[in-house]
Design a protein around this motif. Structure first.
Motif, PDB file in Angstrom:
ATOM      1  N   GLU A 179       2.274   6.734  -7.071  1.00 56.75           N
ATOM      2  CA  GLU A 179       1.157   7.580  -7.646  1.00 56.75           C
ATOM      3  C   GLU A 179       0.895   8.802  -7.099  1.00 56.75           C
ATOM      4  O   GLU A 179       0.350   9.615  -7.627  1.00 56.75           O
ATOM      5  CB  GLU A 179      -0.071   6.808  -7.269  1.00 56.75           C
ATOM      6  N   SER A 180       1.962   9.085  -6.035  1.00 52.63           N
ATOM      7  CA  SER A 180       1.784  10.645  -5.592  1.00 52.63           C
ATOM      8  C   SER A 180       2.794  11.521  -6.474  1.00 52.63           C
ATOM      9  O   SER A 180       2.863  12.766  -6.237  1.00 52.63           O
ATOM     10  CB  SER A 180       2.414  10.517  -4.080  1.00 52.63           C
TER      11      SER A 180
ATOM     12  N   ARG B  63      -0.997   6.610 -12.621  1.00 52.35           N
ATOM     13  CA  ARG B  63      -1.370   5.631 -11.803  1.00 52.35           C
ATOM     14  C   ARG B  63      -0.490   4.377 -11.820  1.00 52.35           C
ATOM     15  O   ARG B  63       0.206   4.349 -12.831  1.00 52.35           O
ATOM     16  CB  ARG B  63      -2.833   5.142 -12.050  1.00 52.35           C
TER      17      ARG B  63
ATOM     18  N   ALA C 151      -7.186  -0.121  -8.006  1.00 54.25           N
ATOM     19  CA  ALA C 151      -6.294  -0.475  -6.999  1.00 54.25           C
ATOM     20  C   ALA C 151      -5.454  -1.731  -7.642  1.00 54.25           C
ATOM     21  O   ALA C 151      -5.967  -2.682  -7.929  1.00 54.25           O
ATOM     22  CB  ALA C 151      -6.971  -1.107  -5.757  1.00 54.25           C
TER      23      ALA C 151
ATOM     24  N   GLU D 104       0.814  -1.101  -0.119  1.00 56.31           N
ATOM     25  CA  GLU D 104       0.159   0.003  -0.081  1.00 56.31           C
ATOM     26  C   GLU D 104       0.946   1.380   0.006  1.00 56.31           C
ATOM     27  O   GLU D 104       0.607   1.998  -0.702  1.00 56.31           O
ATOM     28  CB  GLU D 104      -1.048   0.020   1.195  1.00 56.31           C
ATOM     29  N   ASP D 105       1.830   1.114   0.657  1.00 54.01           N
ATOM     30  CA  ASP D 105       2.783   2.677   1.002  1.00 54.01           C
ATOM     31  C   ASP D 105       3.519   2.703  -0.616  1.00 54.01           C
ATOM     32  O   ASP D 105       3.739   3.796  -0.872  1.00 54.01           O
ATOM     33  CB  ASP D 105       3.723   2.120   2.027  1.00 54.01           C
TER      34      ASP D 105
ATOM     35  N   HIS E 145       1.099   4.065  -2.844  1.00 51.72           N
ATOM     36  CA  HIS E 145       0.770   5.324  -2.765  1.00 51.72           C
ATOM     37  C   HIS E 145       2.073   6.296  -3.098  1.00 51.72           C
ATOM     38  O   HIS E 145       1.809   7.445  -3.745  1.00 51.72           O
ATOM     39  CB  HIS E 145       0.517   5.484  -1.327  1.00 51.72           C
ATOM     40  N   GLU E 146       3.136   6.064  -2.739  1.00 54.19           N
ATOM     41  CA  GLU E 146       4.586   6.895  -3.282  1.00 54.19           C
ATOM     42  C   GLU E 146       4.549   6.956  -4.673  1.00 54.19           C
ATOM     43  O   GLU E 146       4.820   7.963  -5.122  1.00 54.19           O
ATOM     44  CB  GLU E 146       5.640   6.072  -2.564  1.00 54.19           C
TER      45      GLU E 146
END
Length: 313
Positions: A235-236, A242, A309, A228-229, A232-233
């Motif tokens: 896609e940030s 994505r 996701a 998950e981390d 997230h990183e």
């Protein structure tokens, strides 16, 4: 995590088990107790196991070669798997054999008080080793349960030492139970019962370790939180739309391989693409330091969905 914590736990278990093995064997020679013999072999096996864990830590530090370009990090998984097999064969199988043998041909104990004293002292030493393993494990366990830590940990030594020490403590209690009842009742069959209980206990622990170490040996991916981390990183980033798909695998306890296809914004120059990838790699490593090998494949978002996701299969 650094191997320092697991090394401390291994050394504590090594010295405790070496001393306990000698005292238990002396106790067996004096009393003739099958529980003491089973526990002696158990402690000898545990001492050898700790040596194998230390060997695995050392060999895993070898530099990568042309034949092994990803290094030797999985040596720690291999030797932990061997430890599980030894616990089953030398610990469980021998105790079950000795227990059944003495059940069919019971022999009275001599000087059982010696065995009781040795077992009580051994429980104290084993408690120290177990406490050390718990303290070192808590540093990396996080909020998960102890069972979850054993199932999810990518560092094999701490779960192995934890279960070994737990098995040793309960094994000593079972041995004390068998010797104590054999002394009180005058029936040596109880000594055999204690031995069989030790064999079953070690068998269960060994099977759990074999299953877990086999899973690590053939390759496990990042934990759910780590995945998950990472996503997230990735896609940030400003230029990343994505993550199209992602695959991860631990090459060793402290080295995670990440391979992902990421959708970048259309119209980027080659230099911008390179900068976006470099930035994404740095961002991932800042939250998941184990992600030492990251391979990102840039692509265009042909689907147009930004909220999907990614999953691993």
């Amino acid at each position: 995590m650094s191997a320092g914590g697991s090394t401390k736990a291994i050394l504590a278990a090594l010295f405790a088990n070496a001393g306990i093995a000698v005292s238990k064997f002396v106790g067996f020679l004096i009393t003739g107790s099958s529980s003491m013999l089973a526990e002696s072999v158990h402690s000898v096996a545990d001492t050898s196991n700790q040596g194998l864990l230390l060997l695995g830590q050392k060999t895993s530090l070898r530099k990568a070669t042309r034949q092994h370009p990803f290094g030797f990090g999985r040596d720690r998984y291999f030797y932990s798997f061997i430890v599980a097999l030894m616990l089953f064969t030398l610990g469980s199988a021998f105790a079950l054999y000795e227990g059944f043998h003495k059940l069919q041909h019971p022999e009275p104990l001599t000087s059982p008080i010696v065995a009781v004293i040795i077992l009580v002292v051994a429980i104290g030493l084993e408690t120290y080793s177990f406490h050390t393993a718990i303290v070192e494990s808590r540093k990396v366990k996080g909020d998960v349960s102890w069972w979850g830590f054993i199932r999810q940990s990518r560092t094999p030594e701490l779960p192995v030492v934890l279960l070994e020490d737990a098995g040793a403590l309960f094994g000593l209690v079972f041995a004390l139970f068998g010797v104590g009842l054999a002394t009180v009742t005058g029936d040596p069959v109880w000594d055999s019962v204690g031995t069989l209980m030790i064999g079953v206990l070690l068998g269960v622990i060994a099977i759990v370790l074999i299953i877990e170490m086999k899973s690590l040996l053939i390759g496990e991916g990042a934990t759910d939180k780590e995945l998950e981390d990472i996503v997230h990183e990735l896609e940030s980033g400003e230029q990343v739309q994505r993550v199209i798909h992602i695959r991860t695998q631990y090459l060793g306890p402290e080295e995670l391989l990440v391979a992902a296809k990421i959708a970048l914004r259309p119209g980027l120059e080659l230099a911008d693409v390179a900068r976006a990838i470099d930035k994404a790699e740095l961002s991932v490593r800042s939250v998941v330091p184990a992600a030492k090998l990251i391979y990102l494949e840039p692509d265009l978002d042909r689907v147009g969905k930004t909220a999907s996701a990614p999953t691993e299969s």
